[in-house]
Design an enzyme around this catalytic site. Structure first.
Site, PDB file in Angstrom:
ATOM      1  CB  CYS A   1      92.429  28.010  26.243  1.00 48.71           C
ATOM      2  SG  CYS A   1      91.406  26.574  26.573  1.00 48.71           S
TER       3      CYS A   1
ATOM      4  CE  LYS B   1     100.858  17.578  31.778  1.00 47.43           C
ATOM      5  NZ  LYS B   1     101.203  16.676  32.847  1.00 47.43           N
TER       6      LYS B   1
ATOM      7  CG  HIS C   1      95.170  25.388  30.479  1.00 44.62           C
ATOM      8  ND1 HIS C   1      95.143  26.742  30.203  1.00 44.62           N
ATOM      9  CD2 HIS C   1      94.559  24.789  29.415  1.00 44.62           C
ATOM     10  CE1 HIS C   1      94.551  26.937  29.031  1.00 44.62           C
ATOM     11  NE2 HIS C   1      94.182  25.782  28.538  1.00 44.62           N
TER      12      HIS C   1
END
Ligand SMILES: CC(C)(COP(=O)(O)OP(=O)(O)OC[C@H]1O[C@@H](n2cnc3c(N)ncnc32)[C@H](O)[C@@H]1OP(=O)(O)O)[C@@H](O)C(=O)NCCC(=O)NCCS
Length: 394
Positions: A93, A338, A342
């Protein structure tokens, strides 16, 4: 970068672009990348992309989502940027924060005066079970994945450890979701532009206790890009560059089980220390920060690792409203992972895009008044990779 002068710009951002984040049905990742690149080029009419850009670094996490590897030339082809040299960076990520780091290396080395750094991921066409499995490849295979652990499960262990050691509550975690959804409502590019009440977040279904639906980041499609150059060239491209004045990166064990401490992500602390030292600033100087809120507990841990509050006081920090716009430091004004979403490979550069908007006064309804110094904190996996960058307006 160890010998740089404190606070002296390492590189300058002269433009930035972001695709709309969300469920982008019917599009390939490369098409989203073109959307981001076109915005960056439109913002910067003085840039002649094919002539000026000397290298591109593109973050993407996994081939599995689109059955497509060799991302660098693939996306550059669609963006009309061949034959510029292209590299893919991978740090789970944190893949596109790694692209920013590589861009800094390329510019500072003198090999490339102008570089494009970006990221892309197309995820929503896959079933959640497939996405969960692909993402889990960024944790340890023999001892974690093999035994059924996934990222919600791993971050749930961080959450229970934090609750046990510091008394952090489920309500405090839910408050992170309430704040970031509120910020996301002011971001037209956010995946989810919907207010969420504390009651709704608290009563949402359990994903991996104590984490519930609203404690989890979204599965999202998106792409992001920045144009970086040497500080002395910045004004040839724009009157309003944003400078990166500090940068740090660290690595840790791939497995959570190998760590002594579950309540902190060492990479965040170490990368932040390096970035603060280089920038010559302290946590109290940061006006706006985009932190890696892949789960709400991760944002609480980030407050502590970045020095916004003392270890153990992250729950109190959100409860007191210190991280909302108007608080001590505005955290995740974009809506964060959130609510903005993402798309893993795109996230690191998307965070920098938000800080670029904040420091150039272009964040519209979510603008932090007088923002001068910003920070991004991007984590790969369960903190096996961590990158922190610090930005200053011109
Ligand atoms: C939490 C999660 C499992 C939910 O997935 P799911 O159960 O398949 O949910 P669905 O896609 O079926 O969506 C059902 C509803 O919940 C909403 N939803 C899905 N994920 C959501 C989230 N994270 N937060 C809030 N709402 C969410 C959807 O919009 C949908 O709403 P609707 O019915 O009004 O359209 C998934 O979002 C997830 O895995 N998130 C974490 C991703 C991750 O691990 N990233 C890497 C971090 S290291």
């Amino acid at each position: 970068m160890g010998d740089t002068v404190k606070g002296k710009p390492l590189v300058s951002i002269v433009s930035a672009g972001l695709s709309k984040f969300g469920r982008r049905t019917g599009l390939y990742g490369r098409e989203l990348f073109v959307e981001a690149v076109n915005e960056a080029f439109e913002r910067c009419p003085n840039l002649n992309p094919r002539k000026d850009i000397k290298a591109a670094f593109i973050g993407m996490m996994g081939e599995s989502f689109e059955h497509q590897g060799h991302t660098g030339p693939t996306v550059l082809d669609w963006a009309g940027l061949l034959p510029i040299q292209a590299f893919r960076t991978e740090g789970a990520c944190g893949s596109s924060a790694a692209a920013i780091r590589c861009g800094i290396f390329a510019v500072l080395s003198g090999l490339s005066d102008v570089v494009l750094v970006g990221g892309v991921e197309k995820m929503t066409h896959r079933a959640t079970s497939d996405v969960t499995e692909y993402l889990a490849m960024a944790c340890d295979f023999p001892f974690e994945q093999w035994n059924g652990l996934t990222f919600p499960g791993l971050f749930a262990m961080v959450a229970t450890a934090h609750m046990h050691k510091y008394g952090t509550t489920e309500e405090q975690m839910a408050m992170v979701a309430v704040k970031n959804h509120h910020h996301g409502c002011m971001n037209p590019k956010a995946h989810m532009q919907k207010e969420v009440s504390l009651e709704k977040a608290m009563s949402s279904r359990v994903i991996a206790w104590p984490l519930k639906l609203y404690d989890c980041s979204l599965i999202t499609d998106g792409a992001s890009c920045l144009i970086l150059t040497k500080p002395e060239l910045a004004k040839t491209f724009t009157d309003t560059p944003v400078h990166i004045i500090g940068s740090g990166q660290a690595s840790d064990t791939i497995g959570l089980y190998e760590r002594n401490e579950y309540t902190t992500l060492n990479v965040g602390r170490l990368a932040a220390e390096e970035a603060y030292r280089m920038a010559g600033v302290t946590p109290s100087n940061i006006d706006a920060a985009e932190v890696h809120d892949c789960f709400t507990i991760a944002e609480i841990v980030a407050y502590e690792d970045l020095g916004f509050c003392k270890p153990g006081l992250g729950g109190q920090f959100i409860e007191e409203g210190q991280s909302q716009i108007g608080g001590k430091v505005a955290v995740c004004t974009s809506g964060g992972l959130k609510a903005k979403g993402h798309p893993v490979g795109a996230t690191g550069v998307a965070q920098a895009y938000e800080i670029y908007l904040q420091l150039t006064g272009q964040a519209a309804k979510r603008q932090v008044a007088g923002a001068e110094i910003g920070l991004t904190h991007n984590v790969g996996g369960l903190g096996a990779t961590g990158v922190v960058n610090i930005y200053k307006r011109d």
